[in-house]
Design an enzyme around this catalytic site. Structure first.
Site, PDB file in Angstrom:
ATOM      1  N   HIS A   1       1.611   1.931 -13.562  1.00  0.00           N
ATOM      2  CA  HIS A   1       2.441   0.805 -13.992  1.00  0.00           C
ATOM      3  C   HIS A   1       3.913   1.215 -13.956  1.00  0.00           C
ATOM      4  O   HIS A   1       4.265   2.301 -14.431  1.00  0.00           O
ATOM      5  CB  HIS A   1       2.055   0.371 -15.411  1.00  0.00           C
ATOM      6  CG  HIS A   1       2.850  -0.807 -15.879  1.00  0.00           C
ATOM      7  ND1 HIS A   1       2.635  -2.077 -15.419  1.00  0.00           N
ATOM      8  CD2 HIS A   1       3.894  -0.882 -16.735  1.00  0.00           C
ATOM      9  CE1 HIS A   1       3.506  -2.898 -15.978  1.00  0.00           C
ATOM     10  NE2 HIS A   1       4.285  -2.195 -16.789  1.00  0.00           N
TER      11      HIS A   1
ATOM     12  N   LYS B   1     -15.141 -15.557 -12.257  1.00  0.00           N
ATOM     13  CA  LYS B   1     -14.664 -14.175 -12.197  1.00  0.00           C
ATOM     14  C   LYS B   1     -15.848 -13.225 -12.292  1.00  0.00           C
ATOM     15  O   LYS B   1     -15.886 -12.183 -11.632  1.00  0.00           O
ATOM     16  CB  LYS B   1     -13.667 -13.902 -13.330  1.00  0.00           C
ATOM     17  CG  LYS B   1     -13.108 -12.507 -13.312  1.00  0.00           C
ATOM     18  CD  LYS B   1     -12.022 -12.322 -14.347  1.00  0.00           C
ATOM     19  CE  LYS B   1     -11.417 -10.939 -14.209  1.00  0.00           C
ATOM     20  NZ  LYS B   1     -10.078 -10.872 -14.723  1.00  0.00           N
TER      21      LYS B   1
ATOM     22  N   ILE C   1      -8.716  -6.625 -14.410  1.00  0.00           N
ATOM     23  CA  ILE C   1     -10.105  -6.167 -14.312  1.00  0.00           C
ATOM     24  C   ILE C   1     -10.889  -6.777 -15.469  1.00  0.00           C
ATOM     25  O   ILE C   1     -10.467  -6.719 -16.629  1.00  0.00           O
ATOM     26  CB  ILE C   1     -10.176  -4.627 -14.356  1.00  0.00           C
ATOM     27  CG1 ILE C   1      -9.370  -4.020 -13.203  1.00  0.00           C
ATOM     28  CG2 ILE C   1     -11.623  -4.143 -14.338  1.00  0.00           C
ATOM     29  CD1 ILE C   1      -9.857  -4.360 -11.818  1.00  0.00           C
TER      30      ILE C   1
ATOM     31  N   GLY D   1       0.780  -1.236   0.000  1.00  0.00           N
ATOM     32  CA  GLY D   1       0.000   0.000   0.000  1.00  0.00           C
ATOM     33  C   GLY D   1       0.805   1.277   0.000  1.00  0.00           C
ATOM     34  O   GLY D   1       0.342   2.291   0.506  1.00  0.00           O
TER      35      GLY D   1
END
Length: 189
Positions: A109, A65, A93, A11
């Site tokens: 990224h 999923k 996602i 985090g």
């Protein structure tokens, strides 16, 4: 703007965003939720300590999923989330969330996309021997790290650098870049 941060790990990008919110640098951002797919992810404890609502959703508890994402979508709707911010979230996602939040999911990224997409961007760039790498914030689409680029920041790789030093440099620019992009996006509405 209510945001949900999706994270699977420590985090550090959550902390950078939370610090920017606390410092008044993101006056239009409300940290409304931190969601993780890992029950012991340190980001959950960090967010809870900041009094940010947290939720762990176990993908293995669902038959597909699609079922997993339908439950996540329900959670997001209950929290009235406007924007999903991926910060070290190690899941792709899928169509349920993409359809509901098209153009409202961003990711950071650790490479200069379109180079070195995927989960090992830093290591891949280092192994390839590039002299410049960096971080990219982009919208999430159906591909892996293929969505439209919002912003990038570069770092130089020196002969003395190791994978560890490049990773540390990457974190430093990510922690500046992500809050800056959020500030820009929330100013636009």
């Amino acid at each position: 703007m209510k945001i949900a941060i999706f994270a699977s790990g420590t985090g550090t990008n959550y902390q950078a965003i939370a610090a920017a919110v606390a410092a008044g640098q993101l006056p239009q951002v409300e940290l409304a939720l931190v969601l993780s797919d890992r029950p012991q992810a340190p980001v959950l404890a960090k967010a809870a300590a900041d009094h940010v609502p947290t939720v762990f959703v176990d993908p293995k508890a669902y038959g597909s999923k699609m079922a997993f994402e339908e439950h996540v979508l329900e959670i997001l709707q209950n929290h009235q989330i406007d924007l999903i911010v991926l910060a070290g979230y190690m899941r792709i996602i899928g169509q349920i969330l993409l359809a509901a939040y098209r153009g409202k999911i961003i990711n950071i990224h650790p490479s200069l996309l379109p180079s070195f997409p995927g989960k090992n961007g830093i290591a891949d760039a280092f192994a390839y021997g590039v002299k410049i790498t960096g971080a990219t914030v982009h919208y999430v689409d159906d591909g892996i790290d293929t969505g439209p680029i919002i912003a990038q920041e570069t770092i130089r790789i020196t002969p003395d650098d190791t994978l560890a030093t490049i990773t540390e440099k990457m974190h430093q620019i990510e922690h500046r870049l992500y809050p800056a992009v959020l500030a820009e996006l929330t100013e636009k509405g």
